[in-house]
Design a protein around this motif. Structure first.
Motif, PDB file in Angstrom:
ATOM      1  N   UNK A 214      40.374  43.464  37.599  1.00  0.00           N
ATOM      2  CA  UNK A 214      39.066  43.323  36.959  1.00  0.00           C
ATOM      3  C   UNK A 214      38.933  41.963  36.280  1.00  0.00           C
ATOM      4  N   UNK A 215      39.970  41.542  35.540  1.00  0.00           N
ATOM      5  CA  UNK A 215      39.900  40.266  34.830  1.00  0.00           C
ATOM      6  C   UNK A 215      39.719  39.104  35.799  1.00  0.00           C
ATOM      7  N   UNK A 216      40.483  39.102  36.878  1.00  0.00           N
ATOM      8  CA  UNK A 216      40.398  38.004  37.834  1.00  0.00           C
ATOM      9  C   UNK A 216      39.067  37.998  38.563  1.00  0.00           C
ATOM     10  N   UNK A 217      38.536  39.181  38.820  1.00  0.00           N
ATOM     11  CA  UNK A 217      37.260  39.249  39.530  1.00  0.00           C
ATOM     12  C   UNK A 217      36.130  38.713  38.657  1.00  0.00           C
ATOM     13  N   UNK A 218      36.213  38.967  37.336  1.00  0.00           N
ATOM     14  CA  UNK A 218      35.185  38.453  36.433  1.00  0.00           C
ATOM     15  C   UNK A 218      35.207  36.934  36.383  1.00  0.00           C
ATOM     16  N   UNK A 219      36.392  36.335  36.502  1.00  0.00           N
ATOM     17  CA  UNK A 219      36.510  34.879  36.403  1.00  0.00           C
ATOM     18  C   UNK A 219      36.368  34.200  37.769  1.00  0.00           C
ATOM     19  N   UNK A 220      37.049  34.762  38.762  1.00  0.00           N
ATOM     20  CA  UNK A 220      37.024  34.191  40.111  1.00  0.00           C
ATOM     21  C   UNK A 220      36.722  35.309  41.110  1.00  0.00           C
ATOM     22  N   UNK A 221      35.477  35.422  41.537  1.00  0.00           N
ATOM     23  CA  UNK A 221      35.098  36.497  42.467  1.00  0.00           C
ATOM     24  C   UNK A 221      35.957  36.473  43.722  1.00  0.00           C
ATOM     25  N   UNK A 222      36.152  37.645  44.314  1.00  0.00           N
ATOM     26  CA  UNK A 222      36.943  37.729  45.540  1.00  0.00           C
ATOM     27  C   UNK A 222      36.300  36.948  46.682  1.00  0.00           C
ATOM     28  N   UNK A 223      35.052  36.541  46.502  1.00  0.00           N
ATOM     29  CA  UNK A 223      34.393  35.722  47.520  1.00  0.00           C
ATOM     30  C   UNK A 223      35.143  34.427  47.769  1.00  0.00           C
ATOM     31  N   UNK A 224      35.901  33.945  46.781  1.00  0.00           N
ATOM     32  CA  UNK A 224      36.730  32.757  46.978  1.00  0.00           C
ATOM     33  C   UNK A 224      37.677  32.961  48.162  1.00  0.00           C
ATOM     34  N   UNK A 225      38.142  34.176  48.339  1.00  0.00           N
ATOM     35  CA  UNK A 225      39.161  34.463  49.347  1.00  0.00           C
ATOM     36  C   UNK A 225      38.584  34.579  50.748  1.00  0.00           C
ATOM     37  N   UNK A 226      37.273  34.436  50.879  1.00  0.00           N
ATOM     38  CA  UNK A 226      36.646  34.455  52.193  1.00  0.00           C
ATOM     39  C   UNK A 226      36.539  33.050  52.777  1.00  0.00           C
ATOM     40  N   UNK A 227      36.789  32.028  51.972  1.00  0.00           N
ATOM     41  CA  UNK A 227      36.890  30.643  52.424  1.00  0.00           C
ATOM     42  C   UNK A 227      35.617  30.114  53.073  1.00  0.00           C
ATOM     43  N   UNK A 228      34.447  30.545  52.585  1.00  0.00           N
ATOM     44  CA  UNK A 228      33.227  30.079  53.240  1.00  0.00           C
ATOM     45  C   UNK A 228      32.113  29.659  52.286  1.00  0.00           C
ATOM     46  N   UNK A 229      32.107  30.126  51.054  1.00  0.00           N
ATOM     47  CA  UNK A 229      31.010  29.821  50.140  1.00  0.00           C
ATOM     48  C   UNK A 229      31.181  28.440  49.511  1.00  0.00           C
ATOM     49  N   UNK A 230      30.052  27.807  49.211  1.00  0.00           N
ATOM     50  CA  UNK A 230      30.093  26.546  48.474  1.00  0.00           C
ATOM     51  C   UNK A 230      30.581  26.809  47.053  1.00  0.00           C
TER      52      UNK A 230
END
Length: 382
Positions: A214-230
């Motif tokens: 939960x803590x990591x998701x609030x700071x760094x969304x799991x979307x980072x791990x998809x390697x595609x978002x700006x």
């Protein structure tokens, strides 16, 4: 192309597959199916922890293996033909099929976007781009450094999702690293001390992902791990975005090496299944979409919390193993690996022939670039 300008033709018979590589494909394919099956449950901390741990390294692992098995690509007749039959044709079939299903149930996409992969097709598109650019990465003086720079800078600009370009560039370093791996590197990963450290690292990171999901998701969304978002879409500035992606690249690489060190070297029941991960990858998305859209399965099991997550993982493993069986491969091989003899002319019309080693045979030393080729059909996911 005229007879005066032929493609080189490889005439060597395929060598025996390497058990280690097929074992690696088997175990990472289990992670792929489990990860996709948990996507709808990440609202729960227990599912998010497992999902974060898997996505931290499973695709970098798969991409690195894909790069290693493509390291002999030079664009000869056989390789071009197999790109068409085992990448382009499956991509068109799978992407069209999945988009038609989602449009039937969800009304989206309104118009088919075949060149803009929405889900599983991205990896086939990425393999196509990585494969045809392989000679470039083999020729550059600093290929890995260049690939890392491209990955870090890609998050700064808007890149259209044509053939999954954002993910292609984001994960590029792992493919290029795989191209420059050799047998000795894999052998060194088998050291007993490294294996002990790898177990501790993988177990430790799994526990951390569970404790701080939960803590990591609030700071760094799991979307980072998809390697595609700006980076700005993820709420980060240019410098922060580059730093976070660099950290994720390092974490993914270390975890990938740890996982590779634990892959069994000997031939076992996972070896045969690992040789058929191609079909599992292409088909498991249809199973997940059908269960979700037709039966609303994930909505039904979500109230059961951690029990639902555990059950989902178990069922995902069972489904993955079934889709890697020989009967499934026999049924779907004509569809996903067509011979396409009607499309290509007889390679014997070419005047250039070469005897080539099979890339899944461990290297015995450097070879001239002109003699490098790739493995048989389905190599990219097997």
């Amino acid at each position: 192309m005229s007879r005066l300008d032929p493609l080189p033709v490889s005439t060597a018979a395929p060598a025996e597959r390497v058990a280690y590589l097929d074992n690696a494909r088997y175990w990472v394919m289990l992670l792929v199916v489990i990860g996709h099956s948990l996507t709808e449950l990440v609202v729960m901390d227990s599912a998010r922890g497992v999902y974060t741990w898997i996505y931290a390294f499973h695709m970098p692992f798969f991409v690195l293996i894909s790069g290693y098995t493509a390291r002999h690509y030079v664009g000869d007749f056989r390789q071009i033909r197999r790109i068409v039959s085992t990448l382009i044709v499956p991509y068109l079939l799978v992407e069209t099929g999945l988009q038609l299903i989602t449009r039937h149930y969800d009304g989206e996409p309104e118009h088919l976007m075949i060149l803009s992969p929405q889900w599983l097709g991205w990896f086939l598109a990425a393999l196509f781009i990585w494969r045809i650019t392989t000679p470039i990465w083999r020729a550059l003086k600093y290929p890995i450094t260049t690939a890392i720079a491209i990955s870090l800078l890609a998050g700064l600009i808007e890149i259209p999702n044509v053939l999954a370009l954002p993910k292609v560039l984001g994960l590029l370093p792992f493919y290029v690293i795989g191209l420059h791996f050799d047998r000795s590197m894999f052998l060194r990963l088998g050291d007993v001390r490294l294996r002990i450290a790898s177990v501790a690292l993988l177990v430790g990171t799994f526990v951390l992902c569970q404790l701080y999901a939960r803590d990591w998701t609030d700071r760094w969304p799991t979307t980072w791990l998809l390697w595609k978002a700006r980076y700005d879409e993820l709420g980060a500035g240019p410098v922060e975005g580059i730093v976070v992606r660099a950290v994720l690249l390092a974490i993914a690489f270390v975890l990938t090496l740890a996982a590779l060190s634990l892959v069994p070297r000997a031939r076992s029941w996972t070896t045969a299944l690992g040789g058929r991960t191609f079909y599992c990858y292409l088909l498991h998305g249809f199973v997940i979409l059908w269960l979700d859209r037709h039966f609303r399965l994930w909505d039904r099991i979500e109230p059961y919390g951690a029990t639902a997550v555990l059950g989902c993982c178990i069922v995902a493993v069972i489904v993955a193993n079934v889709l890697m069986t020989k009967p499934v491969a026999t049924v779907f091989r004509p569809l996903f690996e067509p011979r396409l003899t009607w499309m290509f002319r007889d390679p014997r019309e070419d005047t250039y022939h070469s005897q080539e080693p099979h890339p899944d045979v461990w290297d015995r030393g450097p070879e001239p670039v002109s003699r490098r080729v790739e493995r048989p059909m389905g190599h990219h996911l097997r």
